[in-house]
Design an enzyme around this catalytic site. Structure first.
Site, short mmCIF file in Angstrom:
data_model
loop_
_atom_site.label_atom_id
_atom_site.label_comp_id
_atom_site.label_asym_id
_atom_site.label_seq_id
_atom_site.Cartn_x
_atom_site.Cartn_y
_atom_site.Cartn_z
N GLU A 183 5.83 -94.02 8.89
CA GLU A 183 6.35 -95.04 9.81
C GLU A 183 7.85 -95.23 9.58
O GLU A 183 8.63 -95.30 10.52
CB GLU A 183 5.60 -96.35 9.61
CG GLU A 183 5.86 -97.38 10.69
CD GLU A 183 5.05 -98.65 10.50
OE1 GLU A 183 4.27 -98.74 9.54
OE2 GLU A 183 5.22 -99.57 11.33
N GLY A 223 4.36 -106.87 12.12
CA GLY A 223 3.57 -108.05 11.79
C GLY A 223 2.99 -108.00 10.39
O GLY A 223 2.87 -109.03 9.72
N ALA A 224 2.63 -106.79 9.93
CA ALA A 224 1.96 -106.68 8.64
C ALA A 224 2.74 -105.88 7.60
O ALA A 224 2.43 -105.93 6.42
CB ALA A 224 0.57 -106.08 8.82
N SER A 225 3.74 -105.14 8.02
CA SER A 225 4.55 -104.38 7.04
C SER A 225 5.99 -104.30 7.51
O SER A 225 6.30 -104.58 8.67
CB SER A 225 3.98 -102.98 6.83
OG SER A 225 4.25 -102.16 7.94
N THR A 226 6.87 -103.92 6.59
CA THR A 226 8.27 -103.74 6.95
C THR A 226 8.75 -102.45 6.29
O THR A 226 8.28 -102.10 5.21
CB THR A 226 9.12 -104.96 6.52
OG1 THR A 226 10.43 -104.83 7.05
CG2 THR A 226 9.21 -105.11 5.01
N GLN A 227 9.67 -101.74 6.96
CA GLN A 227 10.14 -100.45 6.46
C GLN A 227 11.66 -100.41 6.36
O GLN A 227 12.35 -100.93 7.22
CB GLN A 227 9.72 -99.32 7.40
CG GLN A 227 8.25 -98.94 7.34
CD GLN A 227 7.36 -99.97 8.01
OE1 GLN A 227 6.44 -100.53 7.41
NE2 GLN A 227 7.66 -100.29 9.25
#
Ligand SMILES: *[C@@H]1O[C@H](CO)[C@@H](O)[C@H](O)[C@H]1NC(C)=O
Ligand SMILES: *[C@@H]1O[C@H](CO)[C@@H](O)[C@H](O)[C@H]1NC(C)=O
Ligand SMILES: *[C@@H]1O[C@H](CO)[C@@H](O)[C@H](O)[C@H]1NC(C)=O
Ligand SMILES: *[C@@H]1O[C@H](CO)[C@@H](O)[C@H](O)[C@H]1NC(C)=O
Length: 512
Positions: A183, A223-227
């Protein structure tokens, strides 16, 4: 004029027949040249138009379903068929936001909404192209979490969706959960592809690696992860570094995905933190929510998540109600939000963001999109600003009571109540986590699209999965460069004009 005329008459009256003969010959030659030049120009132009029509079999299309934790977005991309391996030619035709929750909570309604979106997308693709249009689905952190919690349930959902996508008239490719690293990398590819950082056309119309080009870092907030992803120095190594070859150049890309640090899951962690230190669940003070605002939710909305499981209180029961009262207290909000980040594991370590994760120092420009963009939009600090400007906007927003916010913004309560929290979240992860500071905060660019194409991992994913960004530079040969055509046209036009002028001068001299 007068002088010239008399000179010409002098010349003619006193001229010999040999001179007249040579003038006639020159005129004939010039006329021949003129006709030949015109013929060549017409020939080149004809070949060029023929080539254009021959090389334009139209557009090609591709579909990607970005199955995020809070919703699915369907993207339809298009590109000129003959240019598919060039850079920057893919653009977004349209997108469709599927109403309802993400696929991890699929129900009858969300199936209906998904089908409505797919009908809409289908209308945008010419029927003759349906069977050659690839379709992909990539599920991200929402499904990663469900996979941890209940692997069977996540597999069943993916199988059902696959079956549905195969029933569509398109060329089904893949429906799977993509990893956080994928991602992050695909987001970085999208950003740099859209900004034309991989290749550019030189003066000879050939694709080359831009001279001294820098890539742009990528910051994605779901909403649930950040990259986070950016090119690291060549000597940086480790599990978060990937070497990728694109158009014959190798990049050393650092990327890390933080599960449970997406905007919504991190907000649950904040609420859990508050509940943990509160004795009266009917009256929990929330410094980040606006003053005069209150909300009641079932305890399960906070604790029925892999991200807050560990902090579930002993007195927990799913149906129990918890009521939060807003405080519009910027200072306490900042302290609270900082507490959900694990900075301790980085103590005494150099090049460490949080949770003990290795990160080389950030360098260069960064594109901050998705949740980062929406937060900056709410604070009115889109694009590039100083850290001071961000802080001032955050302080001002977080001090406003509910009535004022409602008057100033026409957005849903669900989102509006949370922007002070998300502003503090964005500030904390960027400044305390990734180490952006007064000196380089302006390198952050909060945007959601480039040339009307959304910045999202989905584009990079499609490009990579369909080999549209070759590792080698072999595509760099061009059949007939347009510049060569332009050059030829210029030379022949110049010749024609010179010949024409010569012809006119000769005629003038001949007649007078
Ligand atoms: C693009 O590149 C791929 C792989 O290198 C190749 O198979 C394909 O034919 C190329 N397409 C065009 C239009 O050049
Ligand atoms: C489908 O996508 C996943 C994730 O990108 C990848 O691991 C897998 O190899 C792909 N499968 C096929 C058949 O392309
Ligand atoms: C929680 O509040 C809702 C209304 O907001 C109410 O319908 C429900 O009965 C309450 N649950 C409990 C366990 O008190
Ligand atoms: C931290 O990063 C800097 C700059 O890349 C490098 O010089 C230094 O050696 C790194 N330190 C460690 C402990 O990796």
């Amino acid at each position: 004029m007068v002088k010239r005329e008399s000179h010409s008459s002098d010349h003619l009256t006193g001229g010999s027949s040999r001179k007249i003969m040579s003038t006639k010959l020159a005129t004939a030659l010039a006329a021949f040249f003129l006709l030949a030049s015109i013929a060549v120009i017409i020939a080149i132009a004809t070949v060029q138009t023929q080539k254009k029509t021959y090389l334009s079999p139209g557009l090609k299309y591709g579909i990607v379903l970005d199955a995020g934790s809070s919703r699915t977005t369907v993207y339809l991309y298009q590109w000129p068929a003959e240019k598919e391996n060039n850079t920057g030619v893919v653009s977004q035709t349209t997108k469709c936001l599927v109403k309802g929750p993400g696929i991890s909570e699929m129900n009858d309604d969300s199936w209906k909404y998904l089908k409505t979106c797919m009908d809409d997308i289908t209308k945008h693709v010419p029927p003759s192209q349906h069977s050659s249009t690839p379709i992909f689905l990539g599920a991200t952190a929402g499904m990663r979490l469900l996979h941890i919690k209940n692997e069977e349930a996540s597999n069943t959902i993916l199988q059902d969706i696959q079956k549905y996508l195969r029933s569509l008239p398109f060329n089904f490719q893949n429906a799977s959960i993509i990893s956080g690293q994928e991602e992050g990398l695909y987001g970085w590819i999208t950003v740099n592809y859209l900004m034309g950082n991989f290749l550019e056309k030189n003066m000879w119309n050939a694709w080359v690696h831009p001279h001294g080009a820098k890539t742009v870092g990528s910051l994605d907030l779901g909403g649930a992860s950040t990259q986070i992803a950016f090119t690291a120095p060549d000597d940086a190594t480790g599990e978060d570094l990937i070497r990728v070859s694109l158009y014959g150049y190798e990049y050393n890309v650092y990327t890390h995905s933080f599960l449970c640090y997406g905007k919504n899951e991190a907000e649950k962690k904040v609420l859990a933190e508050l509940v943990k230190s509160s004795t009266d669940w009917s009256r929990v003070n929330h410094p980040c929510y606006p003053a005069d605002y209150s909300i009641t939710m079932a305890a399960s909305e906070i604790f029925d998540s892999e991200c807050t499981k560990k902090s579930t209180p002993a007195s927990y029961s799913p149906a129990k109600n918890i009521t939060f009262f807003g405080g519009s207290d910027p200072v306490r909000c900042k302290d609270l939000v900082k507490r959900i980040f694990d900075f301790k594991s980085c103590q005494g370590k150099e090049n460490c963001s949080f949770e003990g994760v290795y990160q080389p120092p950030v360098s260069g420009e960064f594109m901050a999109y998705a949740g980062f963009y929406y937060t900056a939009w709410a604070l009115d600090v889109k694009g590039s600003n100083t850290l001071k400007q961000f802080n001032t906007a955050m302080l001002s927003f977080c001090s406003k009571p509910w009535a004022t916010l409602k008057k100033n913004y026409e957005i849903t309560e669900k989102h509006l109540k949370s922007y002070c929290y998300s502003a503090n979240y964005v500030h904390t992860i960027l400044a305390d986590g990734y180490k952006f500071n007064d000196d380089n905060w302006e390198n952050l660019n909060f945007q959601k699209e480039v040339n009307q194409t959304s910045i999202a991992w989905s584009l990079g994913y499609m490009l990579a999965q369909s080999n549209m960004i070759p590792a080698e530079a072999k595509l760099l040969k061009l059949p007939i460069p347009n510049s060569a055509f332009a050059g030829l046209l210029f030379v022949f036009s110049a010749l024609t004009i010179i010949t024409l002028m010569f012809l006119i001068i000769t005629l003038v001299r001949f007649c007078f």
